[in-house]
Design a protein around this motif. Structure first.
Motif, PDB file in Angstrom:
ATOM      1  N   LEU A  86      32.204  17.142  62.023  1.00  0.00           N
ATOM      2  CA  LEU A  86      32.684  17.918  63.169  1.00  0.00           C
ATOM      3  C   LEU A  86      32.854  19.384  62.809  1.00  0.00           C
ATOM      4  CD1 LEU A  86      33.648  17.614  66.125  1.00  0.00           C
ATOM      5  CD2 LEU A  86      35.963  17.255  65.233  1.00  0.00           C
ATOM      6  N   VAL A  87      33.428  19.646  61.639  1.00  0.00           N
ATOM      7  CA  VAL A  87      33.614  21.026  61.198  1.00  0.00           C
ATOM      8  C   VAL A  87      32.264  21.694  60.944  1.00  0.00           C
ATOM      9  CG1 VAL A  87      34.536  22.474  59.348  1.00  0.00           C
ATOM     10  CG2 VAL A  87      35.905  20.589  60.251  1.00  0.00           C
ATOM     11  N   GLY A  88      31.326  20.964  60.327  1.00  0.00           N
ATOM     12  CA  GLY A  88      30.011  21.535  60.047  1.00  0.00           C
ATOM     13  C   GLY A  88      29.260  21.899  61.310  1.00  0.00           C
ATOM     14  N   LEU A  89      29.222  20.992  62.284  1.00  0.00           N
ATOM     15  CA  LEU A  89      28.518  21.275  63.535  1.00  0.00           C
ATOM     16  C   LEU A  89      29.215  22.384  64.322  1.00  0.00           C
ATOM     17  CD1 LEU A  89      27.614  17.645  64.688  1.00  0.00           C
ATOM     18  CD2 LEU A  89      26.145  19.324  63.556  1.00  0.00           C
ATOM     19  N   GLY A  90      30.548  22.390  64.303  1.00  0.00           N
ATOM     20  CA  GLY A  90      31.269  23.466  64.984  1.00  0.00           C
ATOM     21  C   GLY A  90      31.003  24.820  64.355  1.00  0.00           C
ATOM     22  N   THR A  91      30.920  24.852  63.029  1.00  0.00           N
ATOM     23  CA  THR A  91      30.616  26.107  62.337  1.00  0.00           C
ATOM     24  C   THR A  91      29.218  26.592  62.674  1.00  0.00           C
ATOM     25  OG1 THR A  91      32.095  25.486  60.515  1.00  0.00           O
ATOM     26  CG2 THR A  91      30.480  27.208  60.078  1.00  0.00           C
ATOM     27  N   VAL A  92      28.273  25.680  62.744  1.00  0.00           N
ATOM     28  CA  VAL A  92      26.903  26.054  63.116  1.00  0.00           C
ATOM     29  C   VAL A  92      26.883  26.648  64.519  1.00  0.00           C
ATOM     30  CG1 VAL A  92      24.615  25.143  63.653  1.00  0.00           C
ATOM     31  CG2 VAL A  92      25.794  24.398  61.582  1.00  0.00           C
ATOM     32  N   ALA A  93      27.548  25.991  65.467  1.00  0.00           N
ATOM     33  CA  ALA A  93      27.546  26.471  66.853  1.00  0.00           C
ATOM     34  C   ALA A  93      28.190  27.848  66.962  1.00  0.00           C
ATOM     35  CB  ALA A  93      28.279  25.465  67.745  1.00  0.00           C
ATOM     36  N   LEU A  94      29.359  28.023  66.348  1.00  0.00           N
ATOM     37  CA  LEU A  94      30.041  29.317  66.438  1.00  0.00           C
ATOM     38  C   LEU A  94      29.251  30.409  65.731  1.00  0.00           C
ATOM     39  CD1 LEU A  94      32.510  30.891  67.353  1.00  0.00           C
ATOM     40  CD2 LEU A  94      33.675  30.206  65.238  1.00  0.00           C
ATOM     41  N   THR A  95      28.641  30.087  64.608  1.00  0.00           N
ATOM     42  CA  THR A  95      27.859  31.085  63.874  1.00  0.00           C
ATOM     43  C   THR A  95      26.650  31.543  64.685  1.00  0.00           C
ATOM     44  OG1 THR A  95      28.548  30.152  61.754  1.00  0.00           O
ATOM     45  CG2 THR A  95      26.573  31.514  61.756  1.00  0.00           C
ATOM     46  N   LEU A  96      25.935  30.602  65.306  1.00  0.00           N
ATOM     47  CA  LEU A  96      24.771  30.983  66.107  1.00  0.00           C
ATOM     48  C   LEU A  96      25.176  31.803  67.313  1.00  0.00           C
ATOM     49  CD1 LEU A  96      22.614  27.710  66.035  1.00  0.00           C
ATOM     50  CD2 LEU A  96      22.290  29.809  64.705  1.00  0.00           C
ATOM     51  N   VAL A  97      26.275  31.435  67.964  1.00  0.00           N
ATOM     52  CA  VAL A  97      26.721  32.164  69.156  1.00  0.00           C
ATOM     53  C   VAL A  97      27.066  33.607  68.816  1.00  0.00           C
ATOM     54  CG1 VAL A  97      28.613  32.315  70.823  1.00  0.00           C
ATOM     55  CG2 VAL A  97      27.479  30.140  70.433  1.00  0.00           C
ATOM     56  N   LEU A  98      27.634  33.842  67.648  1.00  0.00           N
ATOM     57  CA  LEU A  98      28.038  35.197  67.266  1.00  0.00           C
ATOM     58  C   LEU A  98      26.936  35.959  66.538  1.00  0.00           C
ATOM     59  CD1 LEU A  98      31.683  34.519  65.995  1.00  0.00           C
ATOM     60  CD2 LEU A  98      30.974  35.370  68.229  1.00  0.00           C
ATOM     61  N   ALA A  99      26.227  35.283  65.647  1.00  0.00           N
ATOM     62  CA  ALA A  99      25.292  35.992  64.772  1.00  0.00           C
ATOM     63  C   ALA A  99      23.977  36.336  65.459  1.00  0.00           C
ATOM     64  CB  ALA A  99      25.019  35.158  63.517  1.00  0.00           C
ATOM     65  N   ALA A 100      23.452  35.444  66.300  1.00  0.00           N
ATOM     66  CA  ALA A 100      22.150  35.713  66.919  1.00  0.00           C
ATOM     67  C   ALA A 100      22.178  36.944  67.834  1.00  0.00           C
ATOM     68  CB  ALA A 100      21.670  34.470  67.678  1.00  0.00           C
ATOM     69  N   PRO A 101      23.126  37.050  68.771  1.00  0.00           N
ATOM     70  CA  PRO A 101      23.158  38.282  69.586  1.00  0.00           C
ATOM     71  C   PRO A 101      23.440  39.532  68.757  1.00  0.00           C
ATOM     72  CG  PRO A 101      24.451  36.543  70.616  1.00  0.00           C
ATOM     73  CD  PRO A 101      24.128  36.076  69.238  1.00  0.00           C
ATOM     74  N   ALA A 102      24.296  39.412  67.735  1.00  0.00           N
ATOM     75  CA  ALA A 102      24.586  40.579  66.906  1.00  0.00           C
ATOM     76  C   ALA A 102      23.348  41.015  66.132  1.00  0.00           C
ATOM     77  CB  ALA A 102      25.723  40.255  65.945  1.00  0.00           C
ATOM     78  N   GLY A 103      22.599  40.066  65.580  1.00  0.00           N
ATOM     79  CA  GLY A 103      21.370  40.412  64.879  1.00  0.00           C
ATOM     80  C   GLY A 103      20.347  41.050  65.801  1.00  0.00           C
ATOM     81  N   TYR A 104      20.258  40.535  67.035  1.00  0.00           N
ATOM     82  CA  TYR A 104      19.325  41.108  68.023  1.00  0.00           C
ATOM     83  C   TYR A 104      19.719  42.540  68.366  1.00  0.00           C
ATOM     84  CZ  TYR A 104      17.336  41.922  72.669  1.00  0.00           C
ATOM     85  OH  TYR A 104      16.707  42.457  73.769  1.00  0.00           O
ATOM     86  N   ALA A 105      21.012  42.767  68.535  1.00  0.00           N
ATOM     87  CA  ALA A 105      21.468  44.121  68.868  1.00  0.00           C
ATOM     88  C   ALA A 105      21.170  45.102  67.733  1.00  0.00           C
ATOM     89  CB  ALA A 105      22.960  44.094  69.181  1.00  0.00           C
ATOM     90  N   LEU A 106      21.433  44.698  66.507  1.00  0.00           N
ATOM     91  CA  LEU A 106      21.188  45.599  65.380  1.00  0.00           C
ATOM     92  C   LEU A 106      19.696  45.846  65.162  1.00  0.00           C
ATOM     93  CD1 LEU A 106      23.792  44.278  62.768  1.00  0.00           C
ATOM     94  CD2 LEU A 106      23.950  46.339  64.173  1.00  0.00           C
ATOM     95  N   ALA A 107      18.868  44.825  65.415  1.00  0.00           N
ATOM     96  CA  ALA A 107      17.435  44.949  65.121  1.00  0.00           C
ATOM     97  C   ALA A 107      16.671  45.665  66.225  1.00  0.00           C
ATOM     98  CB  ALA A 107      16.839  43.561  64.891  1.00  0.00           C
ATOM     99  N   LYS A 108      17.031  45.409  67.495  1.00  0.00           N
ATOM    100  CA  LYS A 108      16.205  45.907  68.594  1.00  0.00           C
ATOM    101  C   LYS A 108      16.916  46.894  69.520  1.00  0.00           C
ATOM    102  CE  LYS A 108      12.491  43.773  67.468  1.00  0.00           C
ATOM    103  NZ  LYS A 108      11.343  44.574  66.983  1.00  0.00           N
TER     104      LYS A 108
END
Length: 284
Positions: A86-108
């Motif tokens: 449960l902790v592993g899947l929750g960490t994956v979900a929260l990381t993707l929700v925060l990191a993907a848009p942030a990476g897109y903003a910094l890159a593009k």
């Protein structure tokens, strides 16, 4: 200039092997065996009867194997495994929700101060986990949220998110701007471009960040031990301590738990290795 074919009835000449190739193969096999020996020994001890643990010299093979350690895992450790999952899947979900848009903003989108943000993310990777754990301990104690699975998700994400942002930013910077310009011409906004164009193309980065986030959360001990309030929501890294006492250590149960806990990580690594190789090297 062409080479005449070998006369009929004579074997074709063999291609000469490069000098040193056999030596390199032997060295590779030896190094692989050395690295995998702890895994083998973990399996060996998990099958060793308790009365043979202190045998000198120890048996290199489980001559009288026992599965009592694995029975103990099924009886005692399943709740801890579910919490870790449960902790592993929750960490994956929260990381993707925060990191993907942030990476897109910094890159593009290239906001003002993007270089400083990238430097801060790099510095965040250098902070020792125990320092962050003590900070979380004070915050969680004041809020009364010790020993909660979602508290561990938040704590573990602080390690995964900076790494994820850097991976997404490096990967998305290699996506052609023309691809996004075509989507904008069709009327797509920034969010639609990210969701329908950039994110599907970034599959390798998504798999890479998801895998590392899960592995960090699955194997976390520092946050789990520091933020443990003595309740029941404990991950497997703390559940294993059930077999360790002041005067007694159930080593076959301990190693059986370690073997079972290693299976999900090993399976994920095997399934995702080609995506991870592409995701890590992209943008390098």
């Amino acid at each position: 200039m062409t080479t005449a074919p070998a006369p009929r009835g004579l074997p074709a000449p063999r291609r000469a092997r490069r000098p040193g190739s056999r030596r390199n193969t032997v060295v590779g096999l030896v190094l692989t065996a050395v690295m995998l020996f702890p895994v083998y020994w973990m399996v060996n001890v998990s099958l060793t009867p308790q009365q043979d643990m202190r045998k000198d010299p120890p048996d290199l093979l489980p001559l009288h194997p026992t599965f009592s350690g694995y029975r103990a895992v099924l009886d005692d450790q399943l709740p801890y495994l579910w919490v870790s999952l449960l902790v592993g899947l929750g960490t994956v979900a929260l990381t993707l929700v925060l990191a993907a848009p942030a990476g897109y903003a910094l890159a593009k989108l290239r906001p003002r101060g993007a270089g400083a943000v990238g430097l801060l993310l790099l510095i965040a990777q250098m902070i020792p986990g125990i320092v962050m754990a003590m900070g979380f301990y004070g915050i969680f104690l004041d809020l009364g949220i010790m020993n909660t699975w979602w508290g561990l998700v938040v704590a573990d994400s602080t390690i995964a998110v900076p790494f994820g942002v850097m991976i997404f930013s490096a990967f998305m910077s290699g996506i052609p701007d023309e691809l996004m310009a075509a989507a904008r011409i069709d009327g797509a906004g920034a969010w639609r471009v990210f969701r329908s164009v950039v994110l599907p193309v970034s599959r390798n980065a998504v798999v890479t960040v998801s895998l590392f986030s899960f592995l960090w959360a699955w194997s976390d001990f520092v946050f789990a031990n520091t933020l443990d309030g003595g309740g029941t929501m404990r991950p497997i890294t703390l559940g294993i301590y059930k077999y360790i006492g002041n005067n007694n250590q159930e080593w076959n149960a301990i190693m059986a738990t370690a073997v079972v806990a290693s299976v999900p990580a090993a399976v994920l690594l095997v399934l995702a290795q080609r995506y991870v190789a592409a995701g890590v090297t992209a943008g390098a």
